[in-house]
Design a protein around this motif. Structure first.
Motif, PDB file in Angstrom:
ATOM      1  N   TYR A   1       3.636  -1.532 -13.385  1.00  0.00           N
ATOM      2  CA  TYR A   1       4.255  -1.986 -12.126  1.00  0.00           C
ATOM      3  C   TYR A   1       3.101  -2.204 -11.144  1.00  0.00           C
ATOM      4  N   MET A   2       2.892  -3.436 -10.693  1.00  0.00           N
ATOM      5  CA  MET A   2       1.745  -3.746  -9.821  1.00  0.00           C
ATOM      6  C   MET A   2       2.037  -3.261  -8.393  1.00  0.00           C
ATOM      7  N   THR A   3       1.007  -2.692  -7.755  1.00  0.00           N
ATOM      8  CA  THR A   3       1.209  -2.097  -6.425  1.00  0.00           C
ATOM      9  C   THR A   3       0.166  -2.578  -5.417  1.00  0.00           C
ATOM     10  N   VAL A   4       0.453  -2.225  -4.178  1.00  0.00           N
ATOM     11  CA  VAL A   4      -0.456  -2.498  -3.064  1.00  0.00           C
ATOM     12  C   VAL A   4      -1.468  -1.330  -2.999  1.00  0.00           C
ATOM     13  N   GLY A   5      -2.309  -1.239  -4.010  1.00  0.00           N
ATOM     14  CA  GLY A   5      -3.324  -0.184  -4.070  1.00  0.00           C
ATOM     15  C   GLY A   5      -2.757   1.145  -4.554  1.00  0.00           C
ATOM     16  N   ALA A   6      -3.649   2.167  -4.590  1.00  0.00           N
ATOM     17  CA  ALA A   6      -3.231   3.489  -5.069  1.00  0.00           C
ATOM     18  C   ALA A   6      -2.347   4.198  -4.048  1.00  0.00           C
ATOM     19  N   ALA A   7      -2.572   3.925  -2.762  1.00  0.00           N
ATOM     20  CA  ALA A   7      -1.758   4.581  -1.734  1.00  0.00           C
ATOM     21  C   ALA A   7      -0.288   4.231  -1.946  1.00  0.00           C
TER      22      ALA A   7
ATOM     23  N   TYR B   1      -3.227   3.715 -10.393  1.00  0.00           N
ATOM     24  CA  TYR B   1      -4.579   3.144 -10.470  1.00  0.00           C
ATOM     25  C   TYR B   1      -4.771   2.133  -9.330  1.00  0.00           C
ATOM     26  N   SER B   2      -6.037   1.887  -9.010  1.00  0.00           N
ATOM     27  CA  SER B   2      -6.348   0.933  -7.950  1.00  0.00           C
ATOM     28  C   SER B   2      -7.677   0.250  -8.252  1.00  0.00           C
ATOM     29  N   TYR B   3      -7.808  -0.993  -7.817  1.00  0.00           N
ATOM     30  CA  TYR B   3      -9.083  -1.715  -7.955  1.00  0.00           C
ATOM     31  C   TYR B   3      -9.934  -1.576  -6.688  1.00  0.00           C
ATOM     32  N   SER B   4      -9.444  -0.782  -5.717  1.00  0.00           N
ATOM     33  CA  SER B   4     -10.153  -0.654  -4.430  1.00  0.00           C
ATOM     34  C   SER B   4     -11.598  -0.226  -4.611  1.00  0.00           C
TER      35      SER B   4
ATOM     36  N   GLY C   1      -3.368  -2.610  -7.141  1.00  0.00           N
ATOM     37  CA  GLY C   1      -3.413  -1.509  -8.102  1.00  0.00           C
ATOM     38  C   GLY C   1      -2.156  -1.553  -8.961  1.00  0.00           C
ATOM     39  N   TYR C   2      -1.880  -0.469  -9.660  1.00  0.00           N
ATOM     40  CA  TYR C   2      -0.661  -0.437 -10.479  1.00  0.00           C
ATOM     41  C   TYR C   2      -0.233   1.004 -10.783  1.00  0.00           C
ATOM     42  N   ILE C   3       1.019   1.096 -11.262  1.00  0.00           N
ATOM     43  CA  ILE C   3       1.531   2.369 -11.808  1.00  0.00           C
ATOM     44  C   ILE C   3       1.802   2.131 -13.286  1.00  0.00           C
TER      45      ILE C   3
ATOM     46  N   PHE D   1      -4.395 -11.512  -5.760  1.00  0.00           N
ATOM     47  CA  PHE D   1      -5.202 -10.436  -6.357  1.00  0.00           C
ATOM     48  C   PHE D   1      -4.576  -9.849  -7.628  1.00  0.00           C
ATOM     49  N   GLN D   2      -3.293 -10.079  -7.837  1.00  0.00           N
ATOM     50  CA  GLN D   2      -2.741  -9.765  -9.161  1.00  0.00           C
ATOM     51  C   GLN D   2      -3.480 -10.592 -10.206  1.00  0.00           C
TER      52      GLN D   2
END
Ligand code: PLP
Length: 396
Positions: free
Chosen positions: A101-107, A242-245, A256-258, A290-291
């Motif tokens: 599941y793609m996310t807006v960073g790890a936060a 996870y995050s690419y930050s 990022g993603y879960i 960024f995905q």
């Protein structure tokens, strides 16, 4: 009437932000080059060239209406497919796109997990020292209780005796972060095995799942070839956040993603709960551009040799000046003991040398301080004599 808790949160800047702003003000007086700002975790190593080239390529070739349009809430299919292939190849896992599941960073990833899991009365356990936002996300965001396990300051591995005292039938989840912000510790396989064993026993005892939320934005930033266990292989009820930050130096781009593994209890419902929480929190979808970058650059990292060099210089320097430090094995933070009991007073004294350090109390670990070394090596080299002078004030 406004939500008082939100007003309070909005008014209160984090200590890290306060110090960062102080540094900006001081820079106007003494010059930016004379400020040694070790306060903030903003990667200084540039994003790899392949990221920039990929961005340019996508923008040049992709139909803008598609590129800038909404994607599926969980992220574009082909993006999740590419990332699952990359993760499987690197970590020997067996995921499909349906586990991502793609996310807006790890936060966003961790706050979605807390929201997805919480029912009234739930508790989440965090290990000191910890990323200060956990408490906000758990308590103010999800309405659960945040329970802190004190640090094992000899190793910064898990303090199991104290953990056992805090596990109870209300425990819904346990948060781990390895490599760790702020200690730089990497949990060994032995630590993960012991944690998995304990949580499985407690699940059986209480008759319900206890979820492990593995917050991993620093997974790729590890030194001396140390192995970082992939937690889903050890414990089935694990959400990987996870995050690419940090790995791609892209903190402002929010991607990022879960991972929700298929082995998780009721995993399809767990995945649906993640989607539901993302929806209720208003994320809609992770940034489309960024995905696509993440899909191409999933296995790339910034030049982490700079961080390793900074770690080596600081660790060797500080220990030779009389500071006590557990050698960090990853991330880009050092967490030495302050040279007086009140670490806030110590950090104030450090300001005399324009050394900006963060008191450990913010991370649930008084008496320590965080040195964020994602700065240039030249800055580290110029700061070392100042750390030495500061130690000299304490007779070291
Ligand atoms: N978790 C930890 C331990 C962090 O240190 C950070 C950022 O510094 C985050 C989560 C948030 O990362 P992101 O920028 O991907 O939201």
């Amino acid at each position: 009437m406004l939500a008082e808790a939100m007003v309070e949160l909005g008014k209160k800047r984090s200590t890290i932000r306060e110090i960062f702003e102080y540094g900006n003000q001081r820079a106007k007086v003494v010059g930016r080059e004379n400020i040694f700002d070790f306060s903030i975790g903003n990667p200084n190593v540039p994003t790899p060239e392949i990221v920039t080239n990929t961005l340019l390529d996508i923008i040049a070739k992709e139909n803008p209406a598609v590129l800038h349009g909404y994607t599926s809430a969980q992220g574009a299919d082909f993006v999740r497919e590419e990332i699952s292939v990359s993760v499987n190849r690197r970590f020997g896992t067996n995921f499909t796109k349906d586990n991502f599941y793609m996310t807006v960073g790890a936060a966003a990833a961790i706050s979605i997990c807390f929201k997805a899991l919480t029912v009234p009365g739930d508790e989440f356990i965090v290990f000191a020292p910890f990323f200060p936002e956990y408490a906000c996300f758990i308590e103010k965001g999800a309405g659960a209780k945040c329970v802190t396990v004190p640090a094992d300051t000899q190793t910064f591995q898990i303090n199991f005796e104290e953990l056992e005292k805090r596990l109870n039938e209300h425990t819904k989840g346990v948060v781990i972060n390895s490599p760790n912000n702020p200690s730089g510790a990497v949990y060994s396989e032995e630590t993960i095995l012991r944690l998995a064993r304990l949580l499985s026993e407690k699940e059986a005892e209480y008759g319900h799942a206890i979820y492990l939320i593995s917050d991993e934005p620093y997974r790729e930033i590890a030194y001396d070839g140390i192995e970082i266990p992939y937690v889903t292989k050890y414990y089935k009820n694990t959400f990987v956040c996870y995050s690419y930050s940090k790995s791609l130096s892209l903190p402002g781009e929010r991607i990022g993603y879960i991972v929700v593994p298929s082995e998780m209890e009721d995993w399809r419902d767990a995945y649906a709960a993640v989607c539901g929480a993302g929806r209720i929190l208003g994320y809609v979808n992770a940034p489309s551009l960024f995905q696509r970058v993440a899909a191409v650059c999933a296995a790339e990292t910034s030049d982490i040799s700079v961080y390793q060099k900074n770690r080596d210089l600081l660790y060797e320097g500080l220990t030779s000046y009389g500071y006590t430090v557990v050698k960090p094995q990853g991330a880009f933070y050092l967490f030495p003991q302050a040279l007086e009991a009140d670490e806030k007073a110590f950090c104030e004294r450090a300001k005399k040398y324009d050394l900006l350090l963060v008191p450990g109390t913010d991370f649930g670990c008084p008496g320590f301080l965080r040195v964020s070394y994602c700065v240039t090596t030249a800055q580290v080299e110029r700061a070392l004599p100042l750390f030495k002078k500061l130690a000299g004030e304490y007779g070291k």
